[in-house]
Design a protein around this motif. Structure first.
Motif, PDB file in Angstrom:
ATOM      1  N   PRO A  50      -7.857 -17.182   3.071  1.00 37.69           N
ATOM      2  CA  PRO A  50      -6.708 -18.052   2.773  1.00 37.69           C
ATOM      3  C   PRO A  50      -5.588 -17.843   3.797  1.00 37.69           C
ATOM      4  O   PRO A  50      -5.381 -16.734   4.304  1.00 37.69           O
ATOM      5  N   TRP A  51      -4.860 -18.889   4.086  1.00 39.71           N
ATOM      6  CA  TRP A  51      -3.859 -18.860   5.155  1.00 39.71           C
ATOM      7  C   TRP A  51      -2.800 -17.801   4.927  1.00 39.71           C
ATOM      8  O   TRP A  51      -2.295 -17.198   5.876  1.00 39.71           O
ATOM      9  N   TYR A  52      -2.432 -17.548   3.675  1.00 42.49           N
ATOM     10  CA  TYR A  52      -1.345 -16.607   3.414  1.00 42.49           C
ATOM     11  C   TYR A  52      -1.726 -15.169   3.757  1.00 42.49           C
ATOM     12  O   TYR A  52      -0.860 -14.354   4.050  1.00 42.49           O
ATOM     13  N   ILE A  53      -3.016 -14.846   3.750  1.00 40.43           N
ATOM     14  CA  ILE A  53      -3.437 -13.504   4.169  1.00 40.43           C
ATOM     15  C   ILE A  53      -3.157 -13.331   5.652  1.00 40.43           C
ATOM     16  O   ILE A  53      -2.618 -12.301   6.079  1.00 40.43           O
ATOM     17  N   TYR A  54      -3.510 -14.333   6.450  1.00 35.39           N
ATOM     18  CA  TYR A  54      -3.240 -14.269   7.882  1.00 35.39           C
ATOM     19  C   TYR A  54      -1.742 -14.143   8.154  1.00 35.39           C
ATOM     20  O   TYR A  54      -1.314 -13.307   8.934  1.00 35.39           O
ATOM     21  N   VAL A  55      -0.962 -14.981   7.493  1.00 32.92           N
ATOM     22  CA  VAL A  55       0.484 -15.008   7.745  1.00 32.92           C
ATOM     23  C   VAL A  55       1.130 -13.667   7.410  1.00 32.92           C
ATOM     24  O   VAL A  55       1.867 -13.098   8.220  1.00 32.92           O
ATOM     25  N   VAL A  56       0.856 -13.145   6.235  1.00 29.63           N
ATOM     26  CA  VAL A  56       1.489 -11.902   5.802  1.00 29.63           C
ATOM     27  C   VAL A  56       1.113 -10.740   6.716  1.00 29.63           C
ATOM     28  O   VAL A  56       1.980  -9.973   7.157  1.00 29.63           O
ATOM     29  N   LEU A  57      -0.162 -10.607   7.035  1.00 29.62           N
ATOM     30  CA  LEU A  57      -0.588  -9.478   7.862  1.00 29.62           C
ATOM     31  C   LEU A  57      -0.145  -9.605   9.320  1.00 29.62           C
ATOM     32  O   LEU A  57       0.187  -8.607   9.958  1.00 29.62           O
ATOM     33  N   ILE A  58      -0.118 -10.811   9.856  1.00 31.04           N
ATOM     34  CA  ILE A  58       0.353 -10.986  11.232  1.00 31.04           C
ATOM     35  C   ILE A  58       1.852 -10.714  11.319  1.00 31.04           C
ATOM     36  O   ILE A  58       2.316 -10.047  12.247  1.00 31.04           O
ATOM     37  N   ILE A  59       2.614 -11.178  10.354  1.00 30.27           N
ATOM     38  CA  ILE A  59       4.054 -10.889  10.355  1.00 30.27           C
ATOM     39  C   ILE A  59       4.291  -9.395  10.203  1.00 30.27           C
ATOM     40  O   ILE A  59       5.117  -8.806  10.909  1.00 30.27           O
ATOM     41  N   GLY A  60       3.553  -8.755   9.306  1.00 29.63           N
ATOM     42  CA  GLY A  60       3.685  -7.305   9.131  1.00 29.63           C
ATOM     43  C   GLY A  60       3.289  -6.540  10.383  1.00 29.63           C
ATOM     44  O   GLY A  60       3.968  -5.579  10.779  1.00 29.63           O
ATOM     45  N   GLY A  61       2.205  -6.955  11.023  1.00 33.93           N
ATOM     46  CA  GLY A  61       1.777  -6.302  12.263  1.00 33.93           C
ATOM     47  C   GLY A  61       2.797  -6.456  13.375  1.00 33.93           C
ATOM     48  O   GLY A  61       3.057  -5.526  14.141  1.00 33.93           O
ATOM     49  N   ASN A  62       3.403  -7.622  13.462  1.00 29.61           N
ATOM     50  CA  ASN A  62       4.428  -7.838  14.490  1.00 29.61           C
ATOM     51  C   ASN A  62       5.716  -7.074  14.176  1.00 29.61           C
ATOM     52  O   ASN A  62       6.422  -6.640  15.083  1.00 29.61           O
ATOM     53  N   TYR A  63       6.003  -6.882  12.910  1.00 30.42           N
ATOM     54  CA  TYR A  63       7.168  -6.072  12.527  1.00 30.42           C
ATOM     55  C   TYR A  63       6.962  -4.621  12.966  1.00 30.42           C
ATOM     56  O   TYR A  63       7.869  -3.998  13.538  1.00 30.42           O
ATOM     57  N   VAL A  64       5.767  -4.084  12.731  1.00 27.32           N
ATOM     58  CA  VAL A  64       5.450  -2.718  13.161  1.00 27.32           C
ATOM     59  C   VAL A  64       5.466  -2.625  14.683  1.00 27.32           C
ATOM     60  O   VAL A  64       6.010  -1.678  15.260  1.00 27.32           O
ATOM     61  N   LYS A  65       4.883  -3.616  15.353  1.00 24.67           N
ATOM     62  CA  LYS A  65       4.869  -3.639  16.815  1.00 24.67           C
ATOM     63  C   LYS A  65       6.286  -3.635  17.376  1.00 24.67           C
ATOM     64  O   LYS A  65       6.584  -2.942  18.345  1.00 24.67           O
ATOM     65  N   GLN A  66       7.167  -4.369  16.746  1.00 28.01           N
ATOM     66  CA  GLN A  66       8.542  -4.474  17.236  1.00 28.01           C
ATOM     67  C   GLN A  66       9.262  -3.137  17.175  1.00 28.01           C
ATOM     68  O   GLN A  66      10.116  -2.848  18.010  1.00 28.01           O
ATOM     69  N   ARG A  67       8.902  -2.303  16.216  1.00 27.01           N
ATOM     70  CA  ARG A  67       9.498  -0.961  16.125  1.00 27.01           C
ATOM     71  C   ARG A  67       9.176  -0.128  17.359  1.00 27.01           C
ATOM     72  O   ARG A  67       9.989   0.671  17.810  1.00 27.01           O
ATOM     73  N   PHE A  68       7.971  -0.294  17.896  1.00 29.22           N
ATOM     74  CA  PHE A  68       7.550   0.478  19.069  1.00 29.22           C
ATOM     75  C   PHE A  68       8.043  -0.126  20.373  1.00 29.22           C
ATOM     76  O   PHE A  68       8.257   0.580  21.353  1.00 29.22           O
ATOM     77  N   LEU A  69       8.190  -1.429  20.424  1.00 27.51           N
ATOM     78  CA  LEU A  69       8.567  -2.115  21.663  1.00 27.51           C
ATOM     79  C   LEU A  69       9.978  -2.695  21.584  1.00 27.51           C
ATOM     80  O   LEU A  69      10.252  -3.753  22.154  1.00 27.51           O
ATOM     81  N   GLU A  70      10.855  -2.018  20.920  1.00 26.87           N
ATOM     82  CA  GLU A  70      12.200  -2.533  20.691  1.00 26.87           C
ATOM     83  C   GLU A  70      12.955  -2.811  21.996  1.00 26.87           C
ATOM     84  O   GLU A  70      13.632  -3.821  22.134  1.00 26.87           O
ATOM     85  N   ASP A  71      12.830  -1.926  22.965  1.00 31.57           N
ATOM     86  CA  ASP A  71      13.571  -2.074  24.226  1.00 31.57           C
ATOM     87  C   ASP A  71      12.697  -2.602  25.365  1.00 31.57           C
ATOM     88  O   ASP A  71      13.132  -2.582  26.520  1.00 31.57           O
ATOM     89  N   ALA A  72      11.507  -3.076  25.063  1.00 32.28           N
ATOM     90  CA  ALA A  72      10.597  -3.566  26.103  1.00 32.28           C
ATOM     91  C   ALA A  72      11.053  -4.931  26.606  1.00 32.28           C
ATOM     92  O   ALA A  72      11.701  -5.697  25.888  1.00 32.28           O
ATOM     93  N   PRO A  73      10.698  -5.254  27.851  1.00 30.71           N
ATOM     94  CA  PRO A  73      11.014  -6.594  28.381  1.00 30.71           C
ATOM     95  C   PRO A  73      10.307  -7.691  27.562  1.00 30.71           C
ATOM     96  O   PRO A  73       9.302  -7.436  26.903  1.00 30.71           O
TER      97      PRO A  73
END
Length: 74
Positions: free
Chosen positions: A18-41
């Motif tokens: 279902p589409w909502y599984i993709y949306v929730v997990l991709i948003i969550g994954g990008n939130y975690v990624k942003q924590r590591f790459l906060e100051d990246a170009p």
């Protein structure tokens, strides 16, 4: 003929999660990624976002299909 349409429709529905599984997990994954790459170009951030989204999409699809492959009736 309508039975064949229904049968192929249900098989096709089990191809994708279902589409909502993709949306929730991709948003969550990008939130975690942003924590590591906060100051990246921006370029590095965009590349990482595409990689994270694609990896999550592939994993969700593979897991979802493997779950329903065992439950199919002949």
């Amino acid at each position: 003929m309508s039975e064949n349409g229904k049968k192929s429709g249900t098989e096709n529905d089990r191809k994708w999660a279902p589409w909502y599984i993709y949306v929730v997990l991709i948003i969550g994954g990008n939130y975690v990624k942003q924590r590591f790459l906060e100051d990246a170009p921006v370029v590095i951030n965009v590349i990482a976002t595409v990689i994270v989204a694609a990896a999550i999409f592939v994993v969700i699809t593979a897991v979802y299909r493997s779950i329903f492959t065992g439950r199919r009736r002949p």
